[in-house]
Design a protein around this motif. Sequence first.
Motif, PDB file in Angstrom:
ATOM      1  N   ARG A  35       0.836  -1.188   0.000  1.00 54.64           N
ATOM      2  CA  ARG A  35       0.000   0.000   0.000  1.00 54.64           C
ATOM      3  C   ARG A  35       0.875   1.244   0.000  1.00 54.64           C
ATOM      4  NH1 ARG A  35      -4.106   1.274   4.984  1.00 54.64           N
ATOM      5  NH2 ARG A  35      -5.308   2.908   3.967  1.00 54.64           N
ATOM      6  N   ILE A  48      -3.201   4.115  -2.549  1.00 54.97           N
ATOM      7  CA  ILE A  48      -3.108   3.139  -3.638  1.00 54.97           C
ATOM      8  C   ILE A  48      -2.857   1.791  -2.981  1.00 54.97           C
ATOM      9  CG2 ILE A  48      -1.846   2.413  -5.695  1.00 54.97           C
ATOM     10  CD1 ILE A  48      -1.087   5.396  -6.101  1.00 54.97           C
ATOM     11  N   ASN A  49      -3.793   0.883  -3.138  1.00 56.05           N
ATOM     12  CA  ASN A  49      -3.758  -0.395  -2.450  1.00 56.05           C
ATOM     13  C   ASN A  49      -4.092  -1.509  -3.436  1.00 56.05           C
ATOM     14  OD1 ASN A  49      -3.686  -2.298  -0.450  1.00 56.05           O
ATOM     15  ND2 ASN A  49      -5.364  -1.450   0.728  1.00 56.05           N
ATOM     16  N   PRO A  50      -3.130  -1.865  -4.303  1.00 54.91           N
ATOM     17  CA  PRO A  50      -3.399  -2.869  -5.336  1.00 54.91           C
ATOM     18  C   PRO A  50      -3.394  -4.290  -4.776  1.00 54.91           C
ATOM     19  CG  PRO A  50      -1.161  -2.152  -5.503  1.00 54.91           C
ATOM     20  CD  PRO A  50      -1.786  -1.349  -4.388  1.00 54.91           C
ATOM     21  N   ALA A  51      -3.240  -5.254  -5.625  1.00 54.90           N
ATOM     22  CA  ALA A  51      -3.321  -6.669  -5.274  1.00 54.90           C
ATOM     23  C   ALA A  51      -2.252  -7.086  -4.264  1.00 54.90           C
ATOM     24  CB  ALA A  51      -3.191  -7.506  -6.541  1.00 54.90           C
ATOM     25  N   TYR A  74       5.182  -1.763  -9.539  1.00 57.08           N
ATOM     26  CA  TYR A  74       5.510  -3.047  -8.918  1.00 57.08           C
ATOM     27  C   TYR A  74       6.066  -3.987  -9.977  1.00 57.08           C
ATOM     28  CZ  TYR A  74       4.587  -7.433  -6.391  1.00 57.08           C
ATOM     29  OH  TYR A  74       4.695  -8.648  -5.777  1.00 57.08           O
ATOM     30  N   VAL A  79       0.823  -0.123 -11.083  1.00 62.66           N
ATOM     31  CA  VAL A  79      -0.312  -0.817 -10.458  1.00 62.66           C
ATOM     32  C   VAL A  79      -1.321   0.144  -9.843  1.00 62.66           C
ATOM     33  CG1 VAL A  79       0.923  -2.974 -10.073  1.00 62.66           C
ATOM     34  CG2 VAL A  79       0.978  -1.190  -8.315  1.00 62.66           C
ATOM     35  N   GLY A  80      -1.006   1.436  -9.842  1.00 67.21           N
ATOM     36  CA  GLY A  80      -1.962   2.404  -9.326  1.00 67.21           C
ATOM     37  C   GLY A  80      -1.467   3.818  -9.506  1.00 67.21           C
ATOM     38  N   THR A  81      -2.407   4.719  -9.773  1.00 66.80           N
ATOM     39  CA  THR A  81      -2.101   6.141  -9.892  1.00 66.80           C
ATOM     40  C   THR A  81      -3.166   6.942  -9.160  1.00 66.80           C
ATOM     41  OG1 THR A  81      -3.334   6.379 -11.955  1.00 66.80           O
ATOM     42  CG2 THR A  81      -0.985   5.871 -12.150  1.00 66.80           C
ATOM     43  N   ASP A  82      -2.845   8.170  -8.840  1.00 66.62           N
ATOM     44  CA  ASP A  82      -3.810   9.098  -8.248  1.00 66.62           C
ATOM     45  C   ASP A  82      -3.423  10.488  -8.728  1.00 66.62           C
ATOM     46  OD1 ASP A  82      -5.243  10.902  -6.528  1.00 66.62           O
ATOM     47  OD2 ASP A  82      -5.532   9.241  -5.141  1.00 66.62           O
TER      48      ASP A  82
END
Length: 131
Positions: A35, A48-51, A74, A79-82
Motif C-alpha cells: 500500500r 493506492i492499495n493494489p493486489a 511493482y 499498479v496504481g495512480t492518483d
Amino acid sequence: GALQGTLIAIDDDNGVSIANRHELAITSSATGLRRYQVRSGGVDQVDINPATNVSGQTWRIAVAYALNDFVMVYNGSVVGTDNSGSLPVGTMSRIRIGNRADNSTPIIAHIRAAVLFPTRLANATLATLTT
C-alpha cells in the motif's frame, strides 16, 4: 519537504506524527498486502492499495509523487495512480526504512536497497528500475 520526488520502500514523515507522511507499506500478514498512502493534516490524500504479494518472491516496488501526480510501480508495471492528492503539511524530516513513525509496524523482510531521488521520475523510468 520536497515538492516532488520518488520513494522506494520507505516511510517519510515529519518526526512528530503519522498525520503527515508518505508511506509505502508491505505487510507481514498472510495476505502480504502492499500500500502507498499519503496523509496531510491527518487526512488521506492518496491511498493506492493494489493486489497482494506472492510470498517468497523478490519484489521491486517504487512510488513517485508530485502535487496531483502519484504512482505506484511493482515489478515493472504501474499498479496504481492518483491524480488528485496534495503533499503532506510541513517539512518531511525523517526517512524510516522498515518501520512506521509510531513504531507500530516493523517489517519482517529483507530490503536489498532503498533509493531516494530528489525529483519525480517518469513512470517509464520507474518501470525500468523495478524490472
